[in-house]
Design a protein around this motif. Structure first.
Motif, PDB file in Angstrom:
ATOM      1  N   UNK A 123     -10.385 -54.808 -38.149  1.00 26.29           N
ATOM      2  CA  UNK A 123     -11.557 -53.776 -38.259  1.00 26.29           C
ATOM      3  C   UNK A 123     -12.618 -54.483 -38.753  1.00 26.29           C
ATOM      4  N   UNK A 124     -12.475 -55.604 -39.495  1.00 26.62           N
ATOM      5  CA  UNK A 124     -13.836 -56.315 -40.005  1.00 26.62           C
ATOM      6  C   UNK A 124     -14.409 -57.082 -38.632  1.00 26.62           C
ATOM      7  N   UNK A 125     -13.570 -57.660 -37.837  1.00 20.56           N
ATOM      8  CA  UNK A 125     -14.035 -58.168 -36.702  1.00 20.56           C
ATOM      9  C   UNK A 125     -14.810 -57.367 -35.700  1.00 20.56           C
ATOM     10  N   UNK A 126     -14.300 -56.036 -35.556  1.00 22.46           N
ATOM     11  CA  UNK A 126     -14.643 -55.050 -34.746  1.00 22.46           C
ATOM     12  C   UNK A 126     -15.865 -54.111 -35.366  1.00 22.46           C
ATOM     13  N   UNK A 180      -8.290 -53.445 -20.710  1.00 27.52           N
ATOM     14  CA  UNK A 180      -7.285 -54.165 -20.585  1.00 27.52           C
ATOM     15  C   UNK A 180      -7.855 -55.222 -21.338  1.00 27.52           C
ATOM     16  N   UNK A 181      -6.871 -55.923 -22.439  1.00 27.95           N
ATOM     17  CA  UNK A 181      -7.218 -56.828 -23.231  1.00 27.95           C
ATOM     18  C   UNK A 181      -6.491 -58.172 -23.266  1.00 27.95           C
ATOM     19  N   UNK A 182      -6.795 -59.280 -22.834  1.00 27.32           N
ATOM     20  CA  UNK A 182      -5.785 -60.439 -23.114  1.00 27.32           C
ATOM     21  C   UNK A 182      -6.140 -61.229 -24.317  1.00 27.32           C
ATOM     22  N   UNK A 183      -5.276 -61.619 -24.987  1.00 34.79           N
ATOM     23  CA  UNK A 183      -5.359 -62.486 -26.158  1.00 34.79           C
ATOM     24  C   UNK A 183      -4.380 -63.297 -26.511  1.00 34.79           C
ATOM     25  N   UNK A 184      -4.340 -64.331 -27.218  1.00 30.89           N
ATOM     26  CA  UNK A 184      -3.129 -65.151 -27.776  1.00 30.89           C
ATOM     27  C   UNK A 184      -2.594 -64.408 -28.938  1.00 30.89           C
ATOM     28  N   UNK A 185      -2.898 -63.733 -29.284  1.00 33.14           N
ATOM     29  CA  UNK A 185      -2.339 -62.704 -30.468  1.00 33.14           C
ATOM     30  C   UNK A 185      -2.074 -61.548 -29.975  1.00 33.14           C
ATOM     31  N   UNK A 186      -0.741 -60.913 -30.316  1.00 33.70           N
ATOM     32  CA  UNK A 186      -0.372 -59.556 -29.892  1.00 33.70           C
ATOM     33  C   UNK A 186      -0.914 -58.707 -30.581  1.00 33.70           C
ATOM     34  N   UNK A 187      -1.370 -58.770 -32.107  1.00 35.32           N
ATOM     35  CA  UNK A 187      -1.842 -57.569 -32.810  1.00 35.32           C
ATOM     36  C   UNK A 187      -3.375 -57.467 -32.487  1.00 35.32           C
ATOM     37  N   UNK A 188      -3.983 -58.740 -32.228  1.00 36.89           N
ATOM     38  CA  UNK A 188      -5.487 -58.626 -31.612  1.00 36.89           C
ATOM     39  C   UNK A 188      -5.640 -57.802 -30.312  1.00 36.89           C
ATOM     40  N   UNK A 189      -4.834 -58.310 -29.442  1.00 31.31           N
ATOM     41  CA  UNK A 189      -5.006 -57.645 -28.279  1.00 31.31           C
ATOM     42  C   UNK A 189      -4.881 -55.959 -28.220  1.00 31.31           C
ATOM     43  N   UNK A 190      -3.789 -55.581 -29.183  1.00 31.47           N
ATOM     44  CA  UNK A 190      -3.771 -54.280 -29.152  1.00 31.47           C
ATOM     45  C   UNK A 190      -4.922 -53.752 -30.049  1.00 31.47           C
ATOM     46  N   UNK A 191      -5.339 -54.131 -30.870  1.00 29.02           N
ATOM     47  CA  UNK A 191      -6.487 -53.651 -31.821  1.00 29.02           C
ATOM     48  C   UNK A 191      -7.745 -53.688 -31.173  1.00 29.02           C
ATOM     49  N   UNK A 192      -7.770 -54.858 -30.438  1.00 33.07           N
ATOM     50  CA  UNK A 192      -9.110 -54.789 -29.497  1.00 33.07           C
ATOM     51  C   UNK A 192      -9.145 -53.994 -28.474  1.00 33.07           C
ATOM     52  N   UNK A 193      -7.992 -53.565 -27.656  1.00 27.00           N
ATOM     53  CA  UNK A 193      -7.963 -52.900 -26.478  1.00 27.00           C
ATOM     54  C   UNK A 193      -8.608 -51.267 -27.206  1.00 27.00           C
ATOM     55  N   UNK A 194      -8.311 -51.154 -28.396  1.00 26.84           N
ATOM     56  CA  UNK A 194      -8.566 -49.892 -28.922  1.00 26.84           C
ATOM     57  C   UNK A 194      -9.682 -49.763 -29.278  1.00 26.84           C
ATOM     58  N   UNK A 195     -10.323 -50.856 -30.060  1.00 28.28           N
ATOM     59  CA  UNK A 195     -11.764 -51.214 -30.455  1.00 28.28           C
ATOM     60  C   UNK A 195     -12.715 -50.934 -29.370  1.00 28.28           C
ATOM     61  N   UNK A 196     -12.379 -52.004 -28.456  1.00 31.03           N
ATOM     62  CA  UNK A 196     -13.339 -52.067 -27.326  1.00 31.03           C
ATOM     63  C   UNK A 196     -13.795 -50.861 -26.651  1.00 31.03           C
TER      64      UNK A 196
END
Ligand code: AMP
Ligand code: MG
Length: 354
Positions: A119-122, A286-302
């Protein structure tokens, strides 16, 4: 697997086509290379493909592969038990019953801490405290569209300032505020599965968990998986293929969960600023990340942020990711690092190089 080969293959294809991201299952050799499993957990179909190969040691036994698959299923069910609001979970108690939870489960605390960082990051575009809003919209239940006054009221009960975490105690400053980990939970579970696989003899594997894909290990030969990115308008079509050799891909789209009222579509990704389904010009990301939680939260956030803001986050280097956006004006745009890893194949959309 007791079902016939054909039945299993057609079931897998059906499930994969239903998912937001589609694994490519072409070629018969894939069946020999992998042992495939499907489960239903976290309200979604899960497809797990475990490589049979044990490198120089030949092949893993079916019994061993089955035991690993069973454990993956158990792990996902266990993630669901603390990430979801079902049944008698602590999260459900926090949301509905109490103002203070003592001795909160460590895994739930860690999930909330991860959600909080994202949440902070986004800058709040990913907001796991919007449970009052997502409950009000009831998108999975078919709506209806809430009145403006009700949205304004739910917004008052949304925000990270409504929760305070002190050691293992979760305190609510507002008893109507609710936590919703729906935008990150599946990515977390996918990550947990891959962490477990790293403790096994499995050499390489891929798991697809409702729009979240985890790619594990070192696949031989070309080394990458061909992941179809769904056409937002056609559930059986792709806009192209993303070649991924490791990490996690998550997709958020307006076609995943929505209801229609008065000829308008109301989807499940909410803008925490307006309290309404995000209207940022994105159909899917669609988001690619080395971390699963980050990929998921980022797809929603972006999805909530829209393309321009998403690119500001990308350029800021606060967090590493790559993304493919499908926009409402019919364009497909990628972040620069995607490059040749994406093969655009659609006649329905236009590929725009930025
Ligand atoms: P996803 O499909 O991963 O984009 O997650 C969507 C789900 O996350 C929704 O069904 C809600 O439960 C929750 N959600 C909706 N909007 C947001 C948001 N802006 N931030 C965090 N979670 C959200
Ligand atoms: Mg998400």
């Amino acid at each position: 697997m007791r079902k016939s080969f054909k039945k299993v293959l057609s079931l897998l294809l059906a499930l994969l086509l239903a998912a937001s991201v589609l694994l490519s299952l072409t070629g018969c050799s894939a069946q020999a290379e992998y042992r495939d499993y499907t489960f239903f957990e976290m309200d979604t179909y899960i497809v797990l493909r475990l490589a049979r190969s044990a490198g120089a040691f030949g092949y893993l036994s079916d019994e061993y592969l089955d035991s690993v698959a069973n454990e993956c299923d158990r792990i996902i069910a266990s993630c669901e038990s603390y990430l979801s609001c079902h049944n008698d979970s602590q999260l459900s108690a926090i949301n509905t019953e109490i103002a203070m939870m003592l001795n909160t489960d460590e895994k739930l605390l860690s999930a909330i801490a991860t959600a909080d960082r994202l949440s902070d990051i986004t800058d709040g575009a990913f907001d796991y405290t919007l449970g009052a809003l997502s409950t009000l919209w009831n998108v999975s239940g078919g709506g209806p569209v809430p009145g403006e006054d009700m949205i304004a009221e739910a917004l008052l009960h949304t925000g990270r300032d409504k929760f305070e975490i002190d050691g293992s105690t979760v305190r609510k400053a507002d008893k109507l505020a609710m936590i919703d980990l729906g935008g990150i939970g599946k990515g977390m579970a996918t990550q947990t599965v891959l962490e477990y696989l790293s403790e096994t003899d499995i050499e390489y594997a891929i798991v697809s968990l409702g729009g979240n894909i985890g790619v594990y290990g070192n696949k031989p030969e070309y080394g990458s998986y061909k992941i179809g990115v769904r056409d937002p308008d056609e559930s059986t079509e792709v806009i192209g293929y993303w070649f991924i050799s490791n990490g996690f891909v998550s997709v958020s789209g307006d076609y995943e969960r929505f209801f229609e009222e008065g000829g308008k579509r109301y989807h499940h990704i909410l803008d925490p600023k307006t309290g309404c389904p995000a209207d940022s010009g994105i159909r899917s990301v669609a988001v690619h990340s080395s971390n699963g939680a980050a990929a998921d939260a980022l797809s929603t956030a972006l999805f909530v942020m829209g393309y321009e803001k998403a690119m500001e986050l990308y350029d800021s280097d606060v967090i590493d990711f790559e993304a493919i956006f499908v926009t409402v004006d019919g364009s497909v745009v990628t972040t620069p690092g995607v490059g040749d890893d994406f093969l655009f194949t659609s006649d329905n959309f236009t590929f725009t190089e930025k």
